[in-house]
Design a protein around this motif. Structure first.
Motif, short mmCIF file in Angstrom:
data_model
loop_
_atom_site.label_atom_id
_atom_site.label_comp_id
_atom_site.label_asym_id
_atom_site.label_seq_id
_atom_site.Cartn_x
_atom_site.Cartn_y
_atom_site.Cartn_z
N ILE A 291 0.83 -1.20 0.00
CA ILE A 291 0.00 0.00 0.00
C ILE A 291 0.87 1.26 0.00
O ILE A 291 0.63 2.20 -0.77
N GLY A 292 1.88 1.27 0.85
CA GLY A 292 2.70 2.46 0.98
C GLY A 292 3.82 2.57 -0.03
O GLY A 292 4.44 3.62 -0.16
N ARG A 293 4.10 1.47 -0.76
CA ARG A 293 5.24 1.42 -1.67
C ARG A 293 6.52 1.91 -0.96
O ARG A 293 7.33 2.63 -1.53
N ARG A 294 6.68 1.49 0.28
CA ARG A 294 7.82 1.87 1.09
C ARG A 294 8.02 0.79 2.14
O ARG A 294 7.13 -0.03 2.40
N LYS A 319 -10.30 8.56 10.65
CA LYS A 319 -11.01 8.80 9.39
C LYS A 319 -10.32 9.87 8.54
O LYS A 319 -10.96 10.77 7.99
N GLN A 320 -9.01 9.77 8.45
CA GLN A 320 -8.21 10.68 7.64
C GLN A 320 -7.50 9.91 6.51
O GLN A 320 -6.34 10.16 6.20
N LEU A 321 -8.23 8.97 5.93
CA LEU A 321 -7.63 8.13 4.89
C LEU A 321 -7.22 8.93 3.66
O LEU A 321 -6.35 8.49 2.90
N ASN A 322 -7.82 10.07 3.45
CA ASN A 322 -7.43 10.90 2.32
C ASN A 322 -5.95 11.29 2.42
O ASN A 322 -5.24 11.35 1.41
N ASP A 323 -5.49 11.55 3.66
CA ASP A 323 -4.08 11.87 3.86
C ASP A 323 -3.20 10.69 3.43
O ASP A 323 -2.16 10.87 2.80
N LEU A 324 -3.66 9.49 3.78
CA LEU A 324 -2.89 8.29 3.41
C LEU A 324 -2.83 8.13 1.90
O LEU A 324 -1.78 7.80 1.35
N MET A 325 -3.94 8.36 1.23
CA MET A 325 -3.99 8.21 -0.22
C MET A 325 -3.03 9.18 -0.90
O MET A 325 -2.35 8.84 -1.88
N ILE A 326 -2.96 10.40 -0.36
CA ILE A 326 -2.06 11.41 -0.95
C ILE A 326 -0.61 11.03 -0.73
O ILE A 326 0.21 11.06 -1.66
#
Length: 433
Positions: A291-294, A319-326
């Motif tokens: 998921i993180g490519r790291r 519920k801050q998954l948008n931060d993770l996606m970015i």
């Protein structure tokens, strides 16, 4: 006048003639037999020669063509015992290194028929350790056959060379594409392909755990042991730590440390019973890195992101998954799949083995065939003052959803708490101290 009785002379002559006739007949019989034997030998030789040059003979008087081909395929799948000389010739005297590690070194080789192979030359601190690794890999790979498992062609076990011969994976290992290909000219895998790789890996582990005659625990699931073929399909490799176990055993007897730090389940480094669920934990850690490519641990990042799994949990919990996606550069079209993978990863890395799903259920959740239950905090044990008591039990009871994941084995030394009817239906058990 002759003193011989009358007729004696005629009788002697007849007997001599009869004896000669018998000899002639006997000679004829012998000659005929020799002719027949020679003819049979010629037929057998010709037939054998023809079958050697034409293995798939379509002759209904013998084995059907389809069966001949099937038997030939099965014969080719048996591990071949190579000599050290054959492998040294194929690898140009071990000159082309593909990779190396604590287990030994892998060399590229090409046989005279054009087949490209990867030859893993084993080494270790002791002959016993080498023999254990050799037996683990050959006994495991010699009895398994799955699309997402690397195929074992054969082996060599001589005093001068102890090696395993595998099919060659042209695109190398997953860790290269996750961690090293970003800044080079190599193709960076898209998220859809990474999702396929995750599912292929999960299917392979599910096969090892649930479909083999004896359950096989890998113990070392990580990106470096996931190889990619020409189509970037995942192939699980490196069974040097694998262990065969009886399905009826509630836990596995450990004789030494196993696994790689960062991927190994807590029970592998704590005095706790071990089951096949340790592979589920390792797979969850692998999912985080996909998921993180790291790498999960990166000390070059700030404290909050240094360990990716707990940072990802906090983003999920708040519920801050948008931060993770970015941060993970996940496109909008892949966000739903990425969130599902994250929830599966959090389910897989639960501290207690009995609260982790079995791999066949992991496959279904990754495919979207089953809804992923809301995961508990898998890292609460890392913080003092956080209890895993009744609150966790209540949350688990409410959050099982419609999933079908089961755990028939309770491996901690604890009492089993009776759950809700819904929990009983899906055979989910919760252990309390």
């Amino acid at each position: 006048m002759s003193s011989y009785p009358s007729g004696y002379g005629d009788t002697h002559t007849h007997a001599a003639g009869t004896s000669g006739g018998i000899v002639v007949v006997a000679i004829i019989v012998v000659v005929v037999k020799l002719v027949i034997i020679v003819a049979v030998c010629r037929y057998v030789c010709n037939r054998t020669s023809k079958m050697q040059t034409e293995p798939f003979v379509n002759d209904s008087r013998f084995i059907p063509l389809a069966m001949v081909k099937f038997l030939d395929d099965m014969e080719r799948e048996k591990p071949i015992r190579f000599t050290s000389q054959q492998l040294r010739i194929a690898t140009d005297n071990l000159s082309f290194i593909l990779g190396s590690g604590g287990f030994g070194t892998v060399y590229k080789g090409v046989f005279t028929n054009g087949t490209t192979v990867a030859v893993k030359v084993l080494n270790g601190t002791s002959d016993k350790r080498i023999e254990e690794q050799f037996m683990a890999e050959v006994s495991t790979m010699g009895r398994t056959h799955h699309f997402n498992l690397v195929r074992l062609y054969g082996f060599c076990f001589e005093s001068s060379l102890r090696a395993l011969v595998y099919e060659f994976m042209i695109n190398g290992s997953l860790d290269y594409h996750l961690f090293k290909a970003k800044n080079g000219v190599n193709v960076v895998l898209g998220f859809e392909k990474l999702h396929e790789i995750a599912m292929g890996t999960a299917r392979a582990i599910a096969y090892l755990h649930e479909e083999c005659p004896h359950r096989i625990v890998h113990y070392d699931i990580k990106p470096g042991n996931i190889l990619l073929d020409s189509n970037f399909c995942a192939k699980v490799a490196d069974f040097g730590l694998a262990k065969l176990c009886n399905r009826d055993n509630t836990h596995i007897t450990m004789t030494g440390g196993r696994g790689t730090p960062g991927y190994a389940a807590p029970e592998l480094w704590l005095p706790l019973p071990v089951t096949h669920k340790c592979d589920v934990y390792s797979f969850g850690m692998l999912l985080f890195e996909i998921i993180g490519r790291r790498r999960n641990m990166d000390v070059t990042l700030g404290d909050s992101q240094e360990w990716f799994p707990i940072w990802a949990w906090r983003k999920y919990e708040t519920k801050q998954l948008n931060d993770l996606m970015i941060v993970c550069t996940i496109e909008q079209k892949d966000e739903e799949v990425a969130e599902r993978m994250l929830k599966v990863a959090l389910c897989c890395v639960q501290y207690r083995p009995e609260t982790r799903p079995v791999m066949s259920i992991v496959v279904k959740m990754l495919e979207g065939a089953l809804e992923v239950p809301e995961p508990l905090n898998p890292f609460s044990y890392l913080f003092s003052g956080v209890s895993e008591g009744g609150d966790s039990l209540a949350r688990m009871a409410w959050n099982v959803g419609g999933s079908d994941w089961t755990s028939s084995e309770v491996v901690t030394k604890s009492t089993v708490v009776e759950g809700t009817p819904l929990m009983k239906r899906y055979e989910i058990t919760i252990a309390s101290e």
